[in-house]
Write a protein that holds these residues in place. Structure first.
Motif, PDB file in Angstrom:
ATOM      1  N   ASN A 155      76.065  70.926 -21.275  1.00 43.10           N
ATOM      2  CA  ASN A 155      75.832  69.516 -20.958  1.00 43.10           C
ATOM      3  C   ASN A 155      75.484  68.732 -22.220  1.00 43.10           C
ATOM      4  N   TYR A 202      77.024  58.267 -14.834  1.00 44.37           N
ATOM      5  CA  TYR A 202      76.144  59.435 -14.858  1.00 44.37           C
ATOM      6  C   TYR A 202      74.859  59.152 -14.094  1.00 44.37           C
ATOM      7  N   TRP A 254      83.156  67.544 -16.142  1.00 39.80           N
ATOM      8  CA  TRP A 254      82.752  66.964 -17.421  1.00 39.80           C
ATOM      9  C   TRP A 254      83.401  67.682 -18.599  1.00 39.80           C
ATOM     10  N   GLU A 294      78.794  65.091 -15.378  1.00 37.84           N
ATOM     11  CA  GLU A 294      77.430  65.540 -15.646  1.00 37.84           C
ATOM     12  C   GLU A 294      76.424  65.003 -14.633  1.00 37.84           C
TER      13      GLU A 294
END
Length: 423
Positions: free
Chosen positions: A30, A67, A94, A121
């Motif tokens: 991430n 997001y 993502w 994400e």
């Protein structure tokens, strides 16, 4: 498949370690996908002829827009269905958009692909918090969340180093493609290794989102913690995005030297700070719940003069030392505050409560941080030239003081707002 069998509450240590390591690995990716843009920003700026304001939009608003807003519906979906499946699919989405960033030929395309990264994400973090809370006993949650939060410094450092080395050896486009494909490979592995945990209050899982909001809106500690975290994240994300550019503009480092410098700061300082926050959260918070908010407040106040010394330094060595300690202090808040958020609602509402917190934190912090510093740098350029970014960062340090004040104010109502959970 084994992954389709629900995990029983408080499973054996081996499974808990495996699950936590896999969640950590996903969270690391991430932040690799987030931070890689920061180290590549000077190269992308030159290649696509962008301004600092445009770079700030790519690093903040483009990512944070969806997001932040999609995190709540995806967390609601995770609370009602399978948290592990939501995490798996989010990772795949993502990662695919990260790879697409490598084929962007202009600002509009790169902006659109960064929005896609943010969409993916959005479904990763809040369900992961909930999985950890359902897998670890209450007296070990802060430490478990601290280990999970190591994904921030580990991923940020990996993004800086990988991005710098790949861009230097090949080009910036290949850097995006490599990390994106790696995330796609990880997605099915995660799903096979991590089972859906049994939840503490399944009978209540069907309660609507508005009930979670109704609980949170009456708890002042939630809002003070959320806005305090937002203020700190606004500066934290801004520094994370722009510090590589500062090292090249004001300290004369090349791309590899910048990657080594900032990767070292993130890795050493970040890991120490996250772990320290977890230990202090579990130990001091068990005695006095106010410490879940007061520990971060104290850390932010100490960090300000040290960050200022690093920003104003003329020596690369001195800057590394000055940045290392406050970088650690800037991460101390993660485990204590995230743990506190988990305990402001009943257990079955954890993912949605976390997503609400992340909505505020990321929309303000992530969405505004890199853009604000970039716009301020452009505004100061006429007077300070290449040193404008240095002074924009210096002015931004006031945000840590705002964060400290809000965290401290949150500490008193936190004791009344706390929900005791046996699971």
């Amino acid at each position: 498949m084994a992954s389709d069998i629900p995990a029983t509450p408080r499973e054996g240590r081996r499974y808990r370690v495996t699950a936590l390591v896999m969640l950590l690995l996903v969270y690391t990716f991430n932040f690799v996908d987030r931070q890689i843009l920061g180290i590549l920003a000077p190269t992308i700026k030159a290649d696509l002829a962008l301004t600092d304001t445009q770079l700030g939009l790519l690093g903040g608003l483009a990512f944070a827009l969806l997001y932040s807003t999609l995190a709540i519906p995806l967390a609601w979906l995770a609370d009602r269905t399978s948290r592990t499946w939501v995490i798996t699919l989010s990772l795949a989405v993502w990662s695919a958009f990260t790879a697409l960033c490598g084929v962007a030929s202009n600002f509009a395309q790169l902006f659109a692909f960064r929005i896609g990264v943010g969409v993916g994400e959005a479904g990763g973090v809040a369900p992961s918090y909930a999985v950890i809370a359902d897998t670890f006993a209450p007296d070990r949650r802060a430490r478990a969340l601290a280990i999970y939060s190591l994904g921030i410094p580990l991923g940020s450092a990996a993004g800086v180093m990988l991005g710098g080395y790949i861009a230097t050896s090949i080009d910036w486009r290949t850097a995006f493609i490599v990390v994106g494909v790696a995330g796609l490979v990880l997605a099915p592995v995660f799903r096979l290794c991590v089972r859906e945990p049994v939840r503490g209050s399944d009978a209540c899982d069907r309660e609507p989102v508005r009930r979670v909001f109704g609980i949170l809106v009456r708890k002042p500690s939630f809002w003070l913690l959320a806005f305090g975290a937002s203020a700190s994240s606004m500066l934290g994300y801004g520094l994370a995005f722009w510090l590589p550019s500062l090292m090249q503009r004001s300290f004369g480092l090349d791309l590899i030297e910048t990657a080594q410098f900032y990767g070292g700061v993130l890795l050493l300082g970040g890991v120490a700070g996250v772990l320290l926050g977890g230990v202090l959260g579990d130990r001091l918070g068990a005695r006095d719940r106010r410490m879940y908010a007061r520990v971060p407040a104290i850390a932010f106040v100490i960090a300000v003069p040290l960050f200022a010394a690093g920003i104003l330094s003329s020596s690369v060595t001195a800057a590394f030392v000055f940045f290392l300690v406050p970088q650690a202090l800037a991460y101390v808040w993660l485990a204590p505050v995230i743990t506190a958020i988990q305990h402001l609602v009943p257990g079955h509402m954890r993912a949605t409560a976390s997503a609400t917190f992340l909505l505020i934190n990321n929309l303000i912090g992530l969405g505004g941080g890199s853009f604000a510093l970039g716009a301020l740098s452009d505004g100061l350029a006429a007077h300070y030239g290449d040193e404008a970014l240095r002074y924009a960062m210096l002015m931004g340090l006031v945000l840590y003081l705002v964060a400290a004040l809000l965290m401290w104010l949150a500490s008193t109502p936190l004791r009344q707002d706390w929900v005791d959970q046996s699971t």
